[in-house]
Scaffold this active site. Structure first.
Site, PDB file in Angstrom:
ATOM      1  N   LYS A 189       0.849  -1.202   0.000  1.00 29.80           N
ATOM      2  CA  LYS A 189       0.000   0.000   0.000  1.00 29.80           C
ATOM      3  C   LYS A 189       0.879   1.245   0.000  1.00 29.80           C
ATOM      4  CE  LYS A 189      -3.858  -2.379   2.138  1.00 29.80           C
ATOM      5  NZ  LYS A 189      -4.456  -2.840   3.394  1.00 29.80           N
ATOM      6  N   GLN A 246      -4.879  -1.892   9.543  1.00 36.17           N
ATOM      7  CA  GLN A 246      -4.666  -3.184   8.886  1.00 36.17           C
ATOM      8  C   GLN A 246      -5.286  -4.304   9.730  1.00 36.17           C
ATOM      9  OE1 GLN A 246      -3.201  -3.637   5.788  1.00 36.17           O
ATOM     10  NE2 GLN A 246      -3.936  -5.728   6.026  1.00 36.17           N
ATOM     11  N   ASP A 272     -11.659   2.726   3.934  1.00 32.18           N
ATOM     12  CA  ASP A 272     -12.008   1.315   3.776  1.00 32.18           C
ATOM     13  C   ASP A 272     -13.514   1.139   3.552  1.00 32.18           C
ATOM     14  OD1 ASP A 272      -9.975  -0.503   3.624  1.00 32.18           O
ATOM     15  OD2 ASP A 272      -9.700  -0.691   5.787  1.00 32.18           O
TER      16      ASP A 272
END
Lengths: 356, 356
Positions: free
Chosen positions: A116, A160, A183
């Site tokens: 990422k 995460q 997200d």
């Protein structure tokens, strides 16, 4: 040049090992399915412990499906994002920022976070990284989230997953400001996604990537029968809601579904997100259907340097002969997820700075 | 005594008029479907302007379905609520309160509000009513909502819909404190309903009533194929999400669905919420399926003192011969909606006062 390839997705016998090859022909990517499962892979004849009937599939040598090349589509999207970020910087002097919080030392999580970060750098997004000890407290994680919530140079915050077991995932995710929830997992976002006349601030990255693959491959969704296999909060459910927003008629197949193959066989569009290697057989697919494979499942492969390789939920070789289009694994949905994360971060920065 | 009744649900010709009779036999309520539609009723051969194929249905004289008696189930629930409220008052001295805000002078809205008030009184809930002028401002409505948000004697707040056109419904509904949103329409509630591992604070009343009817009629949901017809925010979508939480395999049929009757014919459970009189034909139903009819549609009836009568989305006479169980209209889902509103208000009071 058309290649003749062996096809075997019948995967109950762990004693049989077939090598994996990816053969690029003039018009299609072709795969051999391995039948030797990784020890962690559930029995592919079951969804979550539920037995499924398998229909033997006649072997043929032709692959007819268009391969939806997620790698190339994701690159195109990243190029568009790069150019938008450059325009934003030139016009208002703002650079989008993404904060990633990693707790613990899981190897796979470290790899995801590294990827990422690299992807952010490549398109011009500033990445902010926090690495916390496995045994840190929930409060410490939330303290960092609050800091990023209040930091105007951060437009997206990502924790995460999975988190260590002693932490309450819900408490931690709820601490992320909904305006920075790139997200898209906040229930308020999911609720808005489900409702007519409401707009979510962010759409979860993987399902958004699936729909983007369909759009950019010129596949109509309106009025189509769509079946989503799996009902997870992060893929299956939001994918179904997105398809419904595009006026597909959706059915969600899951562990309690009886005769899933009968239902899947009615679908014009199938999105599979079960995490079960080679679950979806060619005989489950309606001729001409479009199949999007979200699964990334490790299966043992002694010929691979790592000792395993990654396959999807879909028995690719069989399905590629029946479907009109299919995503490969790897190189299908995978690259889209990060591209959509970058897209959500850019979108957030634009919204927070009212930049059109 | 078994009665022979005429059946006619083919309703395209406004020139044909058949009288409506409700005949109570020893084991079932039986209806004649009228074919003369109320001028406001859309053509029942269409969903939202989309043509549907109709299959002629052979007339028979037997009604086999169990009638799910919503009136009697709702009474039972109201009795349970009365007794819980009495226990709560005795043990902690708290009486649940429901605030209803009505804007304007729509006759139907006035009737609904009056019925809610009466139902509250009957079970022991204190009702707080505010009637505002049609031309009042959005700010005035929100001022009252804020007052109720801060009033500890109010545990549920309900804004009667529809609101006058000059108001933004979303702004107004969003002003209701989510802990008092007994209608359950807040996107955060809908999001939690959609997500595994999350619990909504409130479930919207009508879909909650549908599921309660299934439960109290001893109908298993797990593993069943369920089709919801209609995808509104207040019935169709939350009904589908509720069925999925109960492990049904759901399909949502809507205005863009091709061949809805083919999909509906696969369902073990059908919930119809379209607002189209007599849309769902007997030939659309799988023998033995359970049919829940949410529609309450006015159709012209010169023989009725009011000049019209109410029918459901479902062509009752036909479906009652095919289904194993069906809800009548009126007397099916209707009485359950208010019962669930009372149930949500009690639940809210219990939660806010931590009363088990």
């Amino acid at each position: 040049m058309a290649s003749t390839i062996l096809s075997d997705c019948s995967s109950s016998s762990a004693a049989r090992i077939l090598p994996f090859h990816m053969i690029r022909s003039t018009n299609a990517l072709r795969f051999r399915c391995s039948v030797f499962l990784h020890p962690k892979t559930p029995n592919p004849r079951q969804i979550h412990g539920k037995s499924l009937a398998f229909t033997p599939v006649a072997m043929t040598t032709e692959t007819s499906a268009k391969v939806i090349d997620g790698k190339s589509i994701a690159k195109q999207i990243r190029d568009e994002i790069t150019s938008e970020i450059s325009r934003m910087k030139d016009e208002i002097g703002i650079v989008p920022g993404l904060a990633v919080i990693l707790v613990g030392t899981r190897k796979d999580s470290q790899t995801y976070v590294r990827n990422k970060k690299k992807a952010c750098e490549a398109v011009g997004i500033t990445s902010h990284e926090v690495n916390l000890q496995e045994d840190c407290t929930e409060e410490e994680v939330i303290k960092y989230i609050s800091g990023f919530n209040n930091d105007p140079s951060v437009h997206g915050i990502l924790v995460q997953l999975p988190l260590p077991r002693h932490m309450n995932e819900q408490n931690i995710l709820n601490a992320v400001n909904i305006e920075k929830d790139v997200d898209g997992f906040h229930p308020l976002n999911i609720g808005r996604l489900a409702m007519q006349g409401r707009e979510p601030l962010f759409v979860p990255c993987t399902p958004k990537g699936c729909i983007e693959l369909l759009h950019r491959s010129g596949i109509d969704i309106k009025g189509k029968r769509a079946v989503v296999i799996g009902r997870s909060n992060i893929v299956g459910m939001p994918a179904a809601l997105l398809l419904q927003r595009q006026n597909a008629t959706i059915t969600i197949v899951h562990s309690s579904t009886k005769n899933p193959e009968e239902i899947i066989r009615q679908a014009d569009i199938v999105i599979s997100a079960t995490g079960v290697a080679n679950l979806v057989r060619g005989s489950w697919i309606k001729p001409g259907a479009v199949v999007i494979d979200v699964g990334i499942n490790p299966v043992d492969d002694p010929e691979s340097p790592r000792g395993y390789r990654l396959v999807g939920d879909v028995c690719y070789e069989e399905v590629a002969k029946i479907a009109s289009a299919v995503t490969p694994v790897p190189g299908g949905v995978g690259p889209m997820t990060i591209a959509m994360l970058l897209s959500n971060t850019l979108e957030s920065a634009k919204r927070l700075h009212n930049f059109k």
